[in-house]
Scaffold this motif. Structure first.
Motif, PDB file in Angstrom:
ATOM      1  N   VAL A 158     -13.390  -3.105  -1.265  1.00 51.71           N
ATOM      2  CA  VAL A 158     -12.279  -2.196  -1.540  1.00 51.71           C
ATOM      3  C   VAL A 158     -10.970  -2.920  -1.243  1.00 51.71           C
ATOM      4  CG1 VAL A 158     -13.705  -0.197  -0.912  1.00 51.71           C
ATOM      5  CG2 VAL A 158     -12.159  -1.165   0.802  1.00 51.71           C
ATOM      6  N   GLY A 159      -9.862  -2.432  -1.825  1.00 50.88           N
ATOM      7  CA  GLY A 159      -8.566  -2.988  -1.457  1.00 50.88           C
ATOM      8  C   GLY A 159      -7.654  -3.321  -2.614  1.00 50.88           C
ATOM      9  N   LEU A 160      -6.774  -4.279  -2.334  1.00 50.61           N
ATOM     10  CA  LEU A 160      -5.681  -4.613  -3.235  1.00 50.61           C
ATOM     11  C   LEU A 160      -5.623  -6.116  -3.488  1.00 50.61           C
ATOM     12  CD1 LEU A 160      -2.949  -2.396  -1.556  1.00 50.61           C
ATOM     13  CD2 LEU A 160      -4.466  -1.793  -3.453  1.00 50.61           C
ATOM     14  N   GLN A 161      -5.062  -6.490  -4.533  1.00 49.71           N
ATOM     15  CA  GLN A 161      -4.799  -5.800  -5.765  1.00 49.71           C
ATOM     16  C   GLN A 161      -5.902  -6.095  -6.745  1.00 49.71           C
ATOM     17  OE1 GLN A 161      -0.295  -6.937  -5.575  1.00 49.71           O
ATOM     18  NE2 GLN A 161      -0.619  -5.770  -7.400  1.00 49.71           N
ATOM     19  N   THR A 162      -6.202  -5.137  -7.596  1.00 54.49           N
ATOM     20  CA  THR A 162      -7.300  -5.234  -8.547  1.00 54.49           C
ATOM     21  C   THR A 162      -7.304  -6.573  -9.273  1.00 54.49           C
ATOM     22  OG1 THR A 162      -7.225  -2.838  -8.897  1.00 54.49           O
ATOM     23  CG2 THR A 162      -8.301  -4.161 -10.612  1.00 54.49           C
ATOM     24  N   ASN A 163      -6.178  -6.941  -9.845  1.00 58.26           N
ATOM     25  CA  ASN A 163      -6.088  -8.097 -10.732  1.00 58.26           C
ATOM     26  C   ASN A 163      -5.752  -9.401 -10.021  1.00 58.26           C
ATOM     27  OD1 ASN A 163      -3.681  -6.553 -10.368  1.00 58.26           O
ATOM     28  ND2 ASN A 163      -2.661  -7.730 -11.949  1.00 58.26           N
TER      29      ASN A 163
ATOM     30  N   THR B  32       0.859  -1.189   0.000  1.00 56.43           N
ATOM     31  CA  THR B  32       0.000   0.000   0.000  1.00 56.43           C
ATOM     32  C   THR B  32       0.893   1.235   0.000  1.00 56.43           C
ATOM     33  OG1 THR B  32      -1.656  -1.248   1.246  1.00 56.43           O
ATOM     34  CG2 THR B  32      -1.949   1.135   1.137  1.00 56.43           C
ATOM     35  N   ASP B  33       1.216   1.712  -1.211  1.00 57.79           N
ATOM     36  CA  ASP B  33       2.111   2.859  -1.339  1.00 57.79           C
ATOM     37  C   ASP B  33       1.971   3.515  -2.713  1.00 57.79           C
ATOM     38  OD1 ASP B  33       3.739   1.349  -3.193  1.00 57.79           O
ATOM     39  OD2 ASP B  33       4.798   0.464  -1.495  1.00 57.79           O
TER      40      ASP B  33
END
Length: 182
Positions: free
Chosen positions: A108-113, A16-17
């Motif tokens: 929500v969050g990481l990572q899209t793919n 997260t950066d």
């Protein structure tokens, strides 16, 4: 009974950066939705990805910890996963949400793919209504497409109307705040 939850996926210190597509916008939007959910009495649930001991991205590692700006409040649930989907049976999260009568997951969050995509597909398959607010998921460049193309591909082409509803921040705010007073 409340039937919506805010699910915050893998917003961990190691990823997260500023390398993320639209990082500042992502950060602001997620912070806003977490604050609104808490104010509205909507449960916020966090998920962390564990790559295993020695990976640098596992329990006890700094990079594994949730990004400070999104840190869970006391008593908020945190699920740990070792697979891409936060809703994979091994996490227990889908059963937990069903047990609470949850029908809609604001995601929500990481990572899209990776984990966001897998969670959206699994949530759809499990019968949840999946909502994805704009600029609340992101990713890095990869060998096949840059981070902006990747974000747009999933949010503007693949997911919306198929596996989830990609919504504006106003629609996300409404989905969360409409639960006030229920």
């Amino acid at each position: 009974m409340r039937d919506v939850v805010l699910l915050v996926i893998d917003t961990q210190k190691g990823i997260t950066d500023e390398r993320l597509f639209e990082f500042d916008r992502l950060r602001q939007n997620i912070m806003e939705l977490i604050a609104l959910a808490r104010k509205s009495g909507v449960e916020v649930v966090f998920v962390q990805h564990d790559d295993g001991p020695g990976s640098g991205f596992s329990k006890g590692d700094r990079d594994f910890e949730i990004f400070d700006d999104f840190a869970p409040a006391e008593g908020e649930k945190v699920f740990v996963k070792t697979v891409n989907s936060a809703l994979h049976p091994s996490t227990g999260l889908a059963d937990y949400l069903r047990g609470k009568g949850i029908k809609t997951i604001v995601t929500v969050g990481l990572q899209t793919n990776y984990c966001v995509d897998a969670t959206i597909h699994t949530g759809f398959d499990c019968g949840f209504e999946m909502l994805v607010p704009e600029y609340t998921n992101s990713t890095f460049d990869n060998e096949y497409m840059d981070k902006e193309a990747c974000y747009r591909y999933y949010n503007e082409f693949l997911w919306n109307g198929r596996f989830c509803r990609c919504v504006s921040m106003d629609e996300a705010r409404s989905a969360i705040s409409s639960k006030i007073g229920e």
